[in-house]
Design a protein around this motif. Structure first.
Motif, PDB file in Angstrom:
ATOM      1  N   PRO A 150      10.611   2.695   2.497  1.00 23.91           N
ATOM      2  CA  PRO A 150      12.004   2.818   2.055  1.00 23.91           C
ATOM      3  C   PRO A 150      12.351   1.857   0.929  1.00 23.91           C
ATOM      4  O   PRO A 150      13.183   2.177   0.063  1.00 23.91           O
ATOM      5  N   LEU A 151      11.721   0.662   0.918  1.00 29.33           N
ATOM      6  CA  LEU A 151      11.992  -0.285  -0.165  1.00 29.33           C
ATOM      7  C   LEU A 151      11.525   0.264  -1.506  1.00 29.33           C
ATOM      8  O   LEU A 151      12.240   0.167  -2.514  1.00 29.33           O
ATOM      9  N   PHE A 152      10.333   0.855  -1.524  1.00 27.46           N
ATOM     10  CA  PHE A 152       9.854   1.461  -2.772  1.00 27.46           C
ATOM     11  C   PHE A 152      10.799   2.567  -3.211  1.00 27.46           C
ATOM     12  O   PHE A 152      11.115   2.688  -4.403  1.00 27.46           O
ATOM     13  N   GLY A 153      11.234   3.385  -2.261  1.00 31.80           N
ATOM     14  CA  GLY A 153      12.163   4.457  -2.602  1.00 31.80           C
ATOM     15  C   GLY A 153      13.451   3.936  -3.206  1.00 31.80           C
ATOM     16  O   GLY A 153      13.967   4.510  -4.185  1.00 31.80           O
ATOM     17  N   LEU A 154      13.983   2.842  -2.666  1.00 33.41           N
ATOM     18  CA  LEU A 154      15.222   2.269  -3.200  1.00 33.41           C
ATOM     19  C   LEU A 154      15.023   1.723  -4.613  1.00 33.41           C
ATOM     20  O   LEU A 154      15.845   1.951  -5.510  1.00 33.41           O
ATOM     21  N   ALA A 210       9.286  -0.165  -9.966  1.00 31.73           N
ATOM     22  CA  ALA A 210       8.869  -0.088  -8.564  1.00 31.73           C
ATOM     23  C   ALA A 210       7.373  -0.330  -8.434  1.00 31.73           C
ATOM     24  O   ALA A 210       6.926  -1.091  -7.557  1.00 31.73           O
ATOM     25  N   VAL A 211       6.593   0.308  -9.300  1.00 30.73           N
ATOM     26  CA  VAL A 211       5.141   0.131  -9.263  1.00 30.73           C
ATOM     27  C   VAL A 211       4.781  -1.327  -9.552  1.00 30.73           C
ATOM     28  O   VAL A 211       3.929  -1.921  -8.868  1.00 30.73           O
ATOM     29  N   THR A 212       5.428  -1.927 -10.552  1.00 32.52           N
ATOM     30  CA  THR A 212       5.155  -3.320 -10.901  1.00 32.52           C
ATOM     31  C   THR A 212       5.512  -4.260  -9.751  1.00 32.52           C
ATOM     32  O   THR A 212       4.763  -5.185  -9.431  1.00 32.52           O
ATOM     33  N   CYS A 213       6.649  -4.018  -9.124  1.00 32.87           N
ATOM     34  CA  CYS A 213       7.092  -4.841  -8.002  1.00 32.87           C
ATOM     35  C   CYS A 213       6.093  -4.789  -6.851  1.00 32.87           C
ATOM     36  O   CYS A 213       5.738  -5.832  -6.273  1.00 32.87           O
ATOM     37  N   PHE A 214       5.588  -3.608  -6.552  1.00 29.38           N
ATOM     38  CA  PHE A 214       4.691  -3.482  -5.401  1.00 29.38           C
ATOM     39  C   PHE A 214       3.292  -3.999  -5.711  1.00 29.38           C
ATOM     40  O   PHE A 214       2.592  -4.453  -4.803  1.00 29.38           O
ATOM     41  N   ALA A 215       2.889  -3.969  -6.970  1.00 26.31           N
ATOM     42  CA  ALA A 215       1.647  -4.652  -7.336  1.00 26.31           C
ATOM     43  C   ALA A 215       1.800  -6.154  -7.122  1.00 26.31           C
ATOM     44  O   ALA A 215       0.871  -6.835  -6.659  1.00 26.31           O
ATOM     45  N   GLY A 216       2.993  -6.681  -7.417  1.00 25.68           N
ATOM     46  CA  GLY A 216       3.257  -8.097  -7.174  1.00 25.68           C
ATOM     47  C   GLY A 216       3.250  -8.451  -5.696  1.00 25.68           C
ATOM     48  O   GLY A 216       2.797  -9.540  -5.309  1.00 25.68           O
ATOM     49  N   SER A 268       0.810  -1.223   0.000  1.00 26.47           N
ATOM     50  CA  SER A 268       0.000   0.000   0.000  1.00 26.47           C
ATOM     51  C   SER A 268       0.845   1.275   0.000  1.00 26.47           C
ATOM     52  O   SER A 268       0.367   2.341  -0.391  1.00 26.47           O
ATOM     53  N   THR A 269       2.109   1.189   0.421  1.00 21.65           N
ATOM     54  CA  THR A 269       2.936   2.391   0.476  1.00 21.65           C
ATOM     55  C   THR A 269       3.253   2.950  -0.910  1.00 21.65           C
ATOM     56  O   THR A 269       3.643   4.103  -1.029  1.00 21.65           O
ATOM     57  N   ALA A 270       3.083   2.124  -1.945  1.00 23.61           N
ATOM     58  CA  ALA A 270       3.306   2.625  -3.303  1.00 23.61           C
ATOM     59  C   ALA A 270       2.456   3.855  -3.570  1.00 23.61           C
ATOM     60  O   ALA A 270       2.899   4.798  -4.250  1.00 23.61           O
ATOM     61  N   LEU A 271       1.225   3.869  -3.024  1.00 20.47           N
ATOM     62  CA  LEU A 271       0.359   5.029  -3.225  1.00 20.47           C
ATOM     63  C   LEU A 271       0.243   5.893  -1.976  1.00 20.47           C
ATOM     64  O   LEU A 271       0.221   7.122  -2.084  1.00 20.47           O
ATOM     65  N   TRP A 272       0.149   5.289  -0.785  1.00 22.86           N
ATOM     66  CA  TRP A 272       0.042   6.121   0.415  1.00 22.86           C
ATOM     67  C   TRP A 272       1.262   7.032   0.570  1.00 22.86           C
ATOM     68  O   TRP A 272       1.126   8.198   0.931  1.00 22.86           O
ATOM     69  N   SER A 273       2.440   6.511   0.316  1.00 24.67           N
ATOM     70  CA  SER A 273       3.656   7.308   0.517  1.00 24.67           C
ATOM     71  C   SER A 273       4.128   8.006  -0.742  1.00 24.67           C
ATOM     72  O   SER A 273       4.728   9.075  -0.670  1.00 24.67           O
ATOM     73  N   PHE A 274       3.876   7.411  -1.916  1.00 24.33           N
ATOM     74  CA  PHE A 274       4.470   7.935  -3.145  1.00 24.33           C
ATOM     75  C   PHE A 274       3.440   8.301  -4.211  1.00 24.33           C
ATOM     76  O   PHE A 274       3.820   8.707  -5.306  1.00 24.33           O
ATOM     77  N   GLY A 275       2.137   8.161  -3.891  1.00 21.72           N
ATOM     78  CA  GLY A 275       1.122   8.475  -4.894  1.00 21.72           C
ATOM     79  C   GLY A 275       1.197   9.915  -5.376  1.00 21.72           C
ATOM     80  O   GLY A 275       1.122  10.191  -6.578  1.00 21.72           O
ATOM     81  N   GLY A 276       1.359  10.862  -4.431  1.00 18.09           N
ATOM     82  CA  GLY A 276       1.461  12.266  -4.819  1.00 18.09           C
ATOM     83  C   GLY A 276       2.673  12.529  -5.690  1.00 18.09           C
ATOM     84  O   GLY A 276       2.601  13.265  -6.696  1.00 18.09           O
ATOM     85  N   GLN A 277       3.802  11.935  -5.348  1.00 16.91           N
ATOM     86  CA  GLN A 277       5.020  12.110  -6.135  1.00 16.91           C
ATOM     87  C   GLN A 277       4.872  11.494  -7.518  1.00 16.91           C
ATOM     88  O   GLN A 277       5.298  12.078  -8.527  1.00 16.91           O
TER      89      GLN A 277
END
Length: 385
Positions: free
Chosen positions: A338-342, A352-358, A213-222
């Motif tokens: 932090p993992l998404f950021g890396l 990153a988006v594909t990985c977090f959907a997985g 969920s952090t893909a959008l909660w933390s990085f959705g705006g970016q």
């Protein structure tokens, strides 16, 4: 008024205020607050880290206190903590005091949920408990959806806004004292929950969902800023769509009752996995906003699934059952951001988006009930009949 309706309405409003106003509204008013108080990177980091730590400590303390003091006392305490924190924000004369007040206000979210699960277990008939619990949980999205328009309506008056929010929290403290049962809603237990199969699988599934969920909660705006060129107005609209979509999470209990925990779990993990690229790939305004609404619905629905899962796994300790899933979601979010950021920095937003959907899909590998447990359940039913 029936106990389900009375407790459901009170809990829905309490969760909406604690999450939508006490925790998430700060981000909406941050530009105005920064302009007046001059928050620097160190204070922003303190607020971010302190909010997570406050939530984790509060939800564990809430589960323990609910088992000892009862639902009513802890729910009233949650509303009072939210009121004190938001009053502190409204009156803060310096960045440091503001940071402390934000952490206090945000900790009310951890305090609020466990006593509501205990109140439902104590006073609502068994057949309506799952529905009531998930309706209460959907208050998160109502608060998020309301905070955006309120922020736009009183632009520049952030102290007035938080003062008004604190007054609403005080009203809810009174309503909780009147409406909620004093009972603990379970046996007086204590200590760590038993690490049985359903609890371990709940921890694994909720950790992975929280991380995804952090893909959008933390990085959705970016992501929408970089891919779509959206400014604050577009990001605010996305957040409103997420909040509105999440209100449908109140149906989680009904869907679980009809289709079972595992089917609902898999279905909404699939929708979360689809929504992350819909927002993250910058496919256009309509797909992005639809993706935001789908994400909100999936996220709140899944938190409802984990709520039901936890209370079923620990029926004598409903507050602790809820705490296990919700705390693990927060830990997953802490690891996921932090993992998404890396991955984003090393390979780009697309991978990153594909990985977090997985990762969202991977959470579906964990079932609420194992094959052996389902077989034993069927055998017991046959014996009883």
């Amino acid at each position: 008024m029936s106990p389900a309706l009375r407790i459901g309405a009170t809990g829905f409003a309490l969760i909406a205020v604690c999450y939508g106003f006490a925790r998430f509204a700060f981000g909406l008013f941050l530009p105005q607050i920064d302009g007046e108080l001059g928050l620097g990177p160190s204070i922003s980091g303190l607020i971010s880290g302190g909010s997570f730590a406050g939530y984790c400590v509060a939800i564990v303390a809430s589960a323990i206190l609910t088992e000892r003091l009862g639902a009513r006392a802890v729910a009233v305490g949650a509303a009072l903590v939210a009121a004190i924190g938001m009053a502190g924000i409204a009156l803060a004369p310096s960045p440091l005091i503001l940071a402390c007040a934000v952490v206090v206000a945000g900790s009310s979210t951890g305090l609020a949920s466990p006593p509501m699960a205990a109140a439902v277990a104590a006073a609502v008939q068994e057949g309506r408990q799952d529905l009531t619990n998930t309706v209460i949980n959907a208050g998160v999205s109502a608060g998020v959806a309301l905070s955006g328009p309120i922020a736009l309506a009183i632009t520049g008056q952030w102290r007035l806004a938080f003062g008004a929010f604190a007054a609403v929290a005080l009203i809810l403290a009174i309503a909780s004292a009147i409406s909620l049962p004093a009972s603990r809603g379970g046996n007086r237990a204590g200590g760590l929950p038993p690490m049985n199969g359903p609890v371990v699988r709940l921890i694994c599934a909720s950790f992975l969902m929280g991380a995804a969920s952090t893909a959008l909660w933390s990085f959705g705006g970016q992501l929408v800023s970089e891919r779509m060129g959206w400014g604050p107005t577009g990001t605010g609209l996305l957040w409103t769509c997420i909040g509105l979509g999440g209100i449908s999470g109140g149906l989680a209990g009904t869907l679980v009752g009809r289709f079972g925990l595992d089917r609902v779990h898999w279905a909404f993990l699939g929708l979360m996995a689809a929504s992350i690229p819909m927002v993250g790939f910058g496919l256009g305004s309509v797909p992005t906003l639809v993706g935001g609404a789908v994400f909100g619905a999936a996220y709140v629905m899944l938190t409802g699934v984990y709520l039901v899962w936890g209370t079923h796994a620990l029926p004598d300790r409903p507050a602790t059952g809820l705490m296990v899933g919700f705390l693990t979601i927060a830990v997953g979010q802490t690891a996921g951001a932090p993992l998404f950021g890396l991955v984003n920095a090393g390979f780009g937003a697309g991978p990153a988006v594909t990985c977090f959907a997985g990762i969202a899909l991977l959470a579906g590998a964990f079932r609420a009930r194992s094959t052996g447990e389902m077989h034993r359940g069927r055998s017991s039913s046959s014996a009883c009949s």
